[in-house]
Enzyme design. Structure first.
Site, PDB file in Angstrom:
ATOM      1  N   HIS A   1      31.732  29.529 105.416  1.00  0.00           N
ATOM      2  CA  HIS A   1      31.659  28.371 106.307  1.00  0.00           C
ATOM      3  C   HIS A   1      30.480  27.456 105.973  1.00  0.00           C
ATOM      4  O   HIS A   1      29.386  27.917 105.633  1.00  0.00           O
ATOM      5  CB  HIS A   1      31.559  28.836 107.771  1.00  0.00           C
ATOM      6  CG  HIS A   1      30.294  29.595 108.037  1.00  0.00           C
ATOM      7  ND1 HIS A   1      29.126  28.974 108.397  1.00  0.00           N
ATOM      8  CD2 HIS A   1      30.007  30.909 107.950  1.00  0.00           C
ATOM      9  CE1 HIS A   1      28.174  29.876 108.547  1.00  0.00           C
ATOM     10  NE2 HIS A   1      28.680  31.061 108.274  1.00  0.00           N
TER      11      HIS A   1
ATOM     12  N   HIS B   1      31.286  25.720  89.276  1.00  0.00           N
ATOM     13  CA  HIS B   1      32.210  26.820  88.985  1.00  0.00           C
ATOM     14  C   HIS B   1      31.728  28.070  89.701  1.00  0.00           C
ATOM     15  O   HIS B   1      30.609  28.540  89.452  1.00  0.00           O
ATOM     16  CB  HIS B   1      32.260  27.057  87.471  1.00  0.00           C
ATOM     17  CG  HIS B   1      33.151  28.189  87.058  1.00  0.00           C
ATOM     18  ND1 HIS B   1      33.261  28.602  85.760  1.00  0.00           N
ATOM     19  CD2 HIS B   1      33.983  28.999  87.755  1.00  0.00           C
ATOM     20  CE1 HIS B   1      34.116  29.612  85.676  1.00  0.00           C
ATOM     21  NE2 HIS B   1      34.560  29.883  86.880  1.00  0.00           N
TER      22      HIS B   1
END
Ligand SMILES: CC(C)(COP(=O)(O)OP(=O)(O)OC[C@H]1O[C@@H](n2cnc3c(N)ncnc32)[C@H](O)[C@@H]1OP(=O)(O)O)[C@@H](O)C(=O)NCCC(=O)NCCS
Length: 205
Positions: free
Chosen positions: A135, A144
């Site tokens: 979150h 990446h």
């Protein structure tokens, strides 16, 4: 027929193409600067170089760049954007993505990845197999997150940074731009721009 062009006929490109298949793209064609020496990538043809793709953009509904090097991927995206390319966004059906997460174009999210509520993922990111982005995380362009890596809640990751396979980042930390977090590292402090960290706890090398 939905037609996708992928720049970068790499192993990573094969996973992107496979993900495109299951996302309903009926035709997938690669372009790579190693063409014509490289004429196939797994099940898919390679039909030209970056320059060829730029002349054939109208043949495709969208394009993606499947180059693992974050800096080069962002450079290629900039070249394609300047040519008015339309970018795809691939979200594997076996990924779990909150409807409150924001995922920008030219980003690919592979099977088993989890993106939780109010995370934001910038343009041209790779969320690799089985990683998690919790979150309120903020990932800038070209990040990446490698297979099995985990970002706890509220982590910020700067442009073109690479979180290595199986690494973990503790909640609310700031990872700078162009950072490399080594495989299996556990990051417990902020990391400055351009630094590589490895180990448990992670230290600069
Ligand atoms: C951190 C990393 C980028 C360093 O690569 P490199 O610059 O080529 O470094 P080297 O392999 O030469 O290793 C340099 C030193 O760091 C150590 N080291 C390298 N990676 C390490 C890691 N992940 N954890 C702990 N130590 C590590 C090496 O043992 C070596 O130590 P030494 O000098 O005492 O012998 C690389 O090892 C890594 O972890 N890459 C991530 C790979 C990954 O996630 N792949 C998934 C792709 S989808």
């Amino acid at each position: 027929m939905k037609r996708l062009a992928i720049l970068g006929a790499s192993g990573h490109g094969k996973v992107v193409a496979d993900t495109a298949d299951v996302c309903g793209w009926q035709s997938v064609v690669f372009f790579d600067d190693a063409w014509p020496a490289k004429a196939r990538n797994g099940a898919w043809p390679v039909e030209g170089s970056t320059a060829d793709l730029l002349t054939r953009l109208a043949d495709f509904d969208a394009v993606l760049v499947a180059i693992g090097d974050n800096r080069i991927r962002l450079e290629k995206l900039a070249i394609l954007k300047a040519a008015d390319a339309r970018f795809a966004r691939l979200l594997h059906p076996a990924a779990t993505i909150s409807r409150h997460a924001v995922i920008q174009d030219a980003t690919v999210i592979f099977a088993g990845a989890v993106v939780n509520a109010f995370a934001t993922v910038g343009i041209g990111c790779i969320l690799n197999t089985g990683c998690s982005v919790d979150h309120d995380c903020v990932l800038e362009a070209g990040v990446h997150v490698s297979p099995g890596a985990h970002l706890a809640g509220g982590v910020r990751v700067g442009q073109a940074s690479w979180i290595g396979i199986g690494a973990c980042v503790r909640q609310s930390l700031c990872i700078g731009s162009r950072v490399t977090v080594g495989a299996g590292a556990v990051v417990v402090t902020d990391v400055a721009d351009g630094v590589t960290v490895t180990g448990v706890p992670a230290r600069a090398i």
